[in-house]
Scaffold this active site. Sequence first.
Site, PDB file in Angstrom:
ATOM      1  N   ASP A  45       0.899  -1.202   0.031  1.00 22.78           N
ATOM      2  CA  ASP A  45      -0.066   0.045   0.033  1.00 22.78           C
ATOM      3  C   ASP A  45       0.874   1.342  -0.198  1.00 22.78           C
ATOM      4  O   ASP A  45       1.730   1.476   0.832  1.00 22.78           O
ATOM      5  CB  ASP A  45      -1.009  -0.080   1.292  1.00 22.78           C
ATOM      6  CG  ASP A  45      -1.830   1.206   1.267  1.00 22.78           C
ATOM      7  OD1 ASP A  45      -2.955   0.977   1.072  1.00 22.78           O
ATOM      8  OD2 ASP A  45      -1.385   2.132   1.610  1.00 22.78           O
ATOM      9  N   LYS A  80      -3.020   6.039  -4.040  1.00 20.19           N
ATOM     10  CA  LYS A  80      -4.281   6.919  -3.642  1.00 20.19           C
ATOM     11  C   LYS A  80      -4.071   8.106  -4.277  1.00 20.19           C
ATOM     12  O   LYS A  80      -2.788   8.618  -4.254  1.00 20.19           O
ATOM     13  CB  LYS A  80      -4.151   7.126  -1.801  1.00 20.19           C
ATOM     14  CG  LYS A  80      -4.280   5.776  -1.252  1.00 20.19           C
ATOM     15  CD  LYS A  80      -4.438   5.707   0.025  1.00 20.19           C
ATOM     16  CE  LYS A  80      -4.084   4.514   0.879  1.00 20.19           C
ATOM     17  NZ  LYS A  80      -2.397   4.278   0.988  1.00 20.19           N
ATOM     18  N   HIS A 113      -7.920   9.224  -1.356  1.00 20.47           N
ATOM     19  CA  HIS A 113      -7.409   9.060  -0.027  1.00 20.47           C
ATOM     20  C   HIS A 113      -8.161   9.723   1.244  1.00 20.47           C
ATOM     21  O   HIS A 113      -8.141   9.146   2.306  1.00 20.47           O
ATOM     22  CB  HIS A 113      -5.873  10.084  -0.095  1.00 20.47           C
ATOM     23  CG  HIS A 113      -4.805   9.351   1.038  1.00 20.47           C
ATOM     24  ND1 HIS A 113      -3.656   9.566   0.905  1.00 20.47           N
ATOM     25  CD2 HIS A 113      -5.113   8.928   2.080  1.00 20.47           C
ATOM     26  CE1 HIS A 113      -2.905   8.887   1.903  1.00 20.47           C
ATOM     27  NE2 HIS A 113      -3.883   8.466   2.736  1.00 20.47           N
TER      28      HIS A 113
END
Length: 270
Positions: A45, A80, A113
């Site tokens: 991530d 993101k 995000h």
Amino acid sequence: EVALRSGDARPMPAIGMGTAKLPVVPETTVKAVLEAVVVGYRHFDTASMYATERPLGEALEEAVRRGLLASREEVFVTSKLWCTQCHPHLVLPSLRESLQNLQMEYVDLYLIHWPISLKPGPAVFPVKREDAVPFDFAGVWRAMEECHRLGLAKAIGVSNFTTSHLHKLLAAATVPPAVNQVAEHNTTRSPSSTGLNIHWDSALAACGVQVEMNPVWQQRKLREYCAEKGIHVAAYSPLGGQNWSGDGNAVLDSEVLAEIAKARGKTVAQ
């Protein structure tokens, strides 16, 4: 693994490695990701705001060269869209920039995000109240759907969205979000009977958003809503993380969880 409902998205590994760390030291990120690959991590991530997209991409490329991975397709990569890019005309360029940083043709999952839109410009954190502008939920999500249609994001979703934010988004969505990633953020213990004292970052609180999920902040309403809508809830730092001061952990320091763990012969994390 968790099956996602977005088109041709591959299943998402249930456990992933986050790459947010301040200050950013690219060499450290590369080393950490390589070690994570060795021990079996296949879900990574990142985000444009973290400034770790480039070292993550370098590490995964190196892992393929070393034979630790057969190919890029063996890993699931999430990135993101930052708040300064939450404008319909900036979504696709932002993803293309992320892909360039990662040196990849696509991400497996691309998230908004925060449900915050800031004036266009360089990424900044913490956010400032005076930089906030109205969030065009319909326009931004249509641009996210275009990223998905082009195959640049195999699945699209959101992060830190409450039920009210999701309701607004779903009203305009053709492709529903596959994931809502919610974060443990800045929690500390208190001597109160609940064992929790929540301290919100002032700038984010001013914008009216902040969600957490871990054993002491379980987000039942949000999880029920997402289950009803077919949106997978992904928890960031489910073991509690640390406070910004780095001096505590609301989960791992919990006396209640320690008692439960002791009674079952387990660690608090287990």
